[in-house]
Scaffold this motif. Structure first.
Motif, mmCIF file in Angstrom:
data_model
loop_
_atom_site.group_PDB
_atom_site.id
_atom_site.type_symbol
_atom_site.label_atom_id
_atom_site.label_comp_id
_atom_site.label_asym_id
_atom_site.label_seq_id
_atom_site.Cartn_x
_atom_site.Cartn_y
_atom_site.Cartn_z
ATOM 1 N N ILE A 120 -11.405 -0.793 -5.725
ATOM 2 C CA ILE A 120 -11.037 -0.408 -4.369
ATOM 3 C C ILE A 120 -9.694 -1.014 -3.960
ATOM 4 C CG2 ILE A 120 -11.790 -0.575 -1.950
ATOM 5 C CD1 ILE A 120 -14.679 -0.442 -3.128
ATOM 6 N N SER A 121 -9.422 -2.256 -4.431
ATOM 7 C CA SER A 121 -8.151 -2.868 -4.010
ATOM 8 C C SER A 121 -6.953 -2.116 -4.590
ATOM 9 C CB SER A 121 -8.118 -4.349 -4.363
ATOM 10 O OG SER A 121 -8.261 -4.501 -5.733
ATOM 11 N N LYS A 122 -7.112 -1.530 -5.783
ATOM 12 C CA LYS A 122 -6.018 -0.710 -6.356
ATOM 13 C C LYS A 122 -5.797 0.535 -5.485
ATOM 14 C CE LYS A 122 -4.634 -2.407 -10.394
ATOM 15 N NZ LYS A 122 -5.699 -3.263 -10.919
ATOM 16 N N ARG A 123 -6.909 1.100 -5.028
ATOM 17 C CA ARG A 123 -6.801 2.288 -4.159
ATOM 18 C C ARG A 123 -6.096 1.911 -2.843
ATOM 19 N NH1 ARG A 123 -9.049 4.102 -8.183
ATOM 20 N NH2 ARG A 123 -10.274 6.002 -8.264
ATOM 21 N N ALA A 124 -6.439 0.720 -2.322
ATOM 22 C CA ALA A 124 -5.824 0.280 -1.061
ATOM 23 C C ALA A 124 -4.320 0.071 -1.252
ATOM 24 C CB ALA A 124 -6.494 -0.993 -0.574
ATOM 25 N N GLU A 125 -3.932 -0.464 -2.427
ATOM 26 C CA GLU A 125 -2.490 -0.638 -2.705
ATOM 27 C C GLU A 125 -1.783 0.707 -2.722
ATOM 28 O OE1 GLU A 125 -1.873 -2.832 -6.385
ATOM 29 O OE2 GLU A 125 -3.180 -4.407 -5.594
ATOM 30 N N GLN A 126 -2.450 1.701 -3.293
ATOM 31 C CA GLN A 126 -1.823 3.031 -3.321
ATOM 32 C C GLN A 126 -1.632 3.571 -1.894
ATOM 33 O OE1 GLN A 126 -3.971 6.436 -4.866
ATOM 34 N NE2 GLN A 126 -2.047 7.462 -5.414
ATOM 35 N N ILE A 127 -2.646 3.366 -1.054
ATOM 36 C CA ILE A 127 -2.511 3.832 0.340
ATOM 37 C C ILE A 127 -1.376 3.067 1.034
ATOM 38 C CG2 ILE A 127 -3.647 4.031 2.595
ATOM 39 C CD1 ILE A 127 -4.840 5.987 0.627
ATOM 40 N N ASN A 128 -1.252 1.770 0.762
ATOM 41 C CA ASN A 128 -0.152 1.004 1.372
ATOM 42 C C ASN A 128 1.201 1.586 0.979
ATOM 43 O OD1 ASN A 128 -1.681 -0.787 2.809
ATOM 44 N ND2 ASN A 128 -1.812 -2.276 1.156
ATOM 45 N N GLU A 183 3.931 3.160 3.591
ATOM 46 C CA GLU A 183 5.349 2.732 3.649
ATOM 47 C C GLU A 183 6.249 3.958 3.593
ATOM 48 O OE1 GLU A 183 6.725 -0.459 3.421
ATOM 49 O OE2 GLU A 183 5.203 -1.789 2.529
ATOM 50 N N ASP A 184 5.859 4.874 2.741
ATOM 51 C CA ASP A 184 6.669 6.057 2.511
ATOM 52 C C ASP A 184 6.679 7.019 3.702
ATOM 53 O OD1 ASP A 184 8.168 6.854 0.320
ATOM 54 O OD2 ASP A 184 6.830 8.592 0.025
ATOM 55 N N HIS A 185 5.613 7.008 4.488
ATOM 56 C CA HIS A 185 5.510 7.976 5.581
ATOM 57 C C HIS A 185 5.818 7.402 6.963
ATOM 58 C CE1 HIS A 185 3.519 10.323 2.432
ATOM 59 N NE2 HIS A 185 3.855 11.371 3.159
ATOM 60 N N LEU A 186 5.892 6.076 7.083
ATOM 61 C CA LEU A 186 6.220 5.491 8.399
ATOM 62 C C LEU A 186 7.706 5.699 8.707
ATOM 63 C CD1 LEU A 186 4.160 2.186 8.277
ATOM 64 C CD2 LEU A 186 4.127 3.823 10.181
ATOM 65 N N PRO A 187 8.096 5.655 9.995
ATOM 66 C CA PRO A 187 9.535 5.730 10.310
ATOM 67 C C PRO A 187 10.287 4.676 9.512
ATOM 68 C CG PRO A 187 8.232 5.765 12.317
ATOM 69 C CD PRO A 187 7.265 5.498 11.194
ATOM 70 N N LYS A 188 11.426 5.087 8.953
ATOM 71 C CA LYS A 188 12.158 4.196 8.028
ATOM 72 C C LYS A 188 13.048 3.210 8.784
ATOM 73 C CE LYS A 188 11.083 6.222 4.010
ATOM 74 N NZ LYS A 188 9.857 6.827 4.538
ATOM 75 N N PRO A 189 13.128 1.945 8.285
ATOM 76 C CA PRO A 189 14.089 1.002 8.861
ATOM 77 C C PRO A 189 15.508 1.492 8.564
ATOM 78 C CG PRO A 189 12.761 -0.035 7.110
ATOM 79 C CD PRO A 189 12.374 1.399 7.164
ATOM 80 N N PRO A 190 16.589 1.010 9.203
ATOM 81 C CA PRO A 190 16.530 -0.119 10.119
ATOM 82 C C PRO A 190 16.104 0.284 11.534
ATOM 83 C CG PRO A 190 18.807 0.614 9.857
ATOM 84 C CD PRO A 190 17.969 1.503 8.995
ATOM 85 N N TYR A 191 15.363 -0.598 12.173
ATOM 86 C CA TYR A 191 15.083 -0.466 13.595
ATOM 87 C C TYR A 191 15.042 -1.862 14.182
ATOM 88 C CZ TYR A 191 10.621 -0.440 11.075
ATOM 89 O OH TYR A 191 9.616 -0.687 10.184
ATOM 90 N N SER A 192 15.281 -1.939 15.498
ATOM 91 C CA SER A 192 15.408 -3.285 16.070
ATOM 92 C C SER A 192 14.035 -3.899 16.342
ATOM 93 C CB SER A 192 16.246 -3.231 17.341
ATOM 94 O OG SER A 192 15.687 -2.290 18.196
#
Ligand code: GRG
Length: 322
Positions: free
Chosen positions: A3-11, A15-24
């Protein structure tokens, strides 16, 4: 396969789908990132992907359609936790071992971050669905239909007649005139007959907790092209898993430590909430956890594809310690 490998994949997907930095620092993007990336078991995202994989082995479709939907399930889950922690709800300062969003960014930002994550989930899903029709021209209409159907299920199960409805039953007084009184349980039906009370609490769990698991499993199956009877079966499995998950949550709230859970313990007692663990006792509650999970296991046994992961997940959920 763990399950922890699956959780790493979701992480990685998050990261890939969240708004990308830079942001303040202190911006809404910063607060969204903090709320999503500050830990978590990632169960809803994992379940969506694993439900997809039961019925479909097309890796390209998984990446372009199921991944953004899995990220979106976690955005919706994160929004619900951010709002659940607000002073007007459970009023919690810590979650996943870190300050809650409103404790770190202020109350208004807590409200707005939850709102932003909910909207962003639908932005992510609709964008994925519309991009896909360009690269998968030959079955674009079929995929668009699956995406629409999956979003309809997710929005309904997370909405007023689903998760939000359950939260209303759990934290709001019975009528608008009735203010919660210190020492009075808030999640008790107005005509409180004790024999109805456990049924009432199971209903709250079905809505506030099972519905999001059901949404994840049904959406994964729909995106994969599963048939209606398979989607219905996963809907039932999501219901059983949700009930078991929430009862185990009650047990942990009453017995675990801050270090173990990463949040304040005894929250149910502090908020004068009835729970199944409180009403039936820890032992009987744990027996119910096992019974619900056995019912879910029997459903997975009947599905095609590789069920090994779901069996492992059920073993984990039965005895989870955080
Ligand atoms: C719309 C104002 C407004 C608020 C919505 C609907 C809602 C608030 C809250 C949802 C209710 C909720 C917190 C249900 C409990 C389910 C539960 C035990 C969540 C914790 O899930 P985990 O353990 O969390 O999977 P992690 O941290 O692992 O991601």
């Amino acid at each position: 396969m763990d399950i922890s490998k699956r959780a790493e994949q979701i992480n990685m997907i998050l990261e890939d789908h969240l708004p990308k930095p830079p942001y303040s620092q202190g911006s809404i993007e910063d607060a969204m990132n903090y709320s999503v990336m500050s830990g978590g078991k990632r169960l809803r995202g994992i379940m969506l992907l694993e439900a997809f994989r039961l019925y479909n082995s097309d890796k390209d479709l998984e990446k372009n359609l199921a991944w953004p939907f899995a990220a979106s399930m976690e955005f919706i889950h994160a929004y619900s936790l951010v709002h659940d922690d607000l002073p007007s709800m459970d009023n919690d300062m810590y979650r996943r071992g870190k300050l809650t969003t409103h404790a770190k960014y202020g109350h208004a930002m807590g409200v707005l971050t939850g709102d932003a994550l909910l909207n962003y989930a639908f932005e992510t899903m609709t964008q994925a669905a519309s991009k896909l029709s360009k690269v998968r021209g030959e079955i674009a209409a079929e995929l668009a239909l699956r995406a629409c159907r999956a979003m309809s299920v997710i929005s309904q199960k997370a909405g007023f007649s689903g998760m939000i409805g359950g939260q209303v039953m759990d934290v709001c007084p019975q009528s608008p005139e009735e203010e919660p009184v210190s020492g009075k349980t808030v999640n008790t039906p107005a005509s409180a007959d004790i024999s109805d009370l456990t049924g009432h609490i199971f209903k709250i769990y079905e809505l506030k907790t099972s519905r999001l698991f059901q949404a994840a499993m049904c959406a994964g199956a729909i995106l994969a092209g599963a048939d209606d009877s398979q989607i219905d079966a996963l809907n039932d499995a999501g219901y059983f898993i949700g009930e078991a998950f929430q009862i185990r949550d009650d047990i942990l709230d009453a017995t675990a430590t801050f270090e173990q859970l990463g949040k304040d313990i005894g929250s149910d007692e502090k908020n004068n909430k009835n729970t199944i663990a409180h009403l039936l006792g820890i032992e009987k509650a744990q027996q119910l956890v096992r019974e619900y999970l056995d019912k879910a296991r029997a459903i997975f046994d009947e599905q095609p594809g590789n069920k090994e992961f779901f069996n492992e997940l059920i073993d984990f959920l039965c005895l989870r310690e955080n």
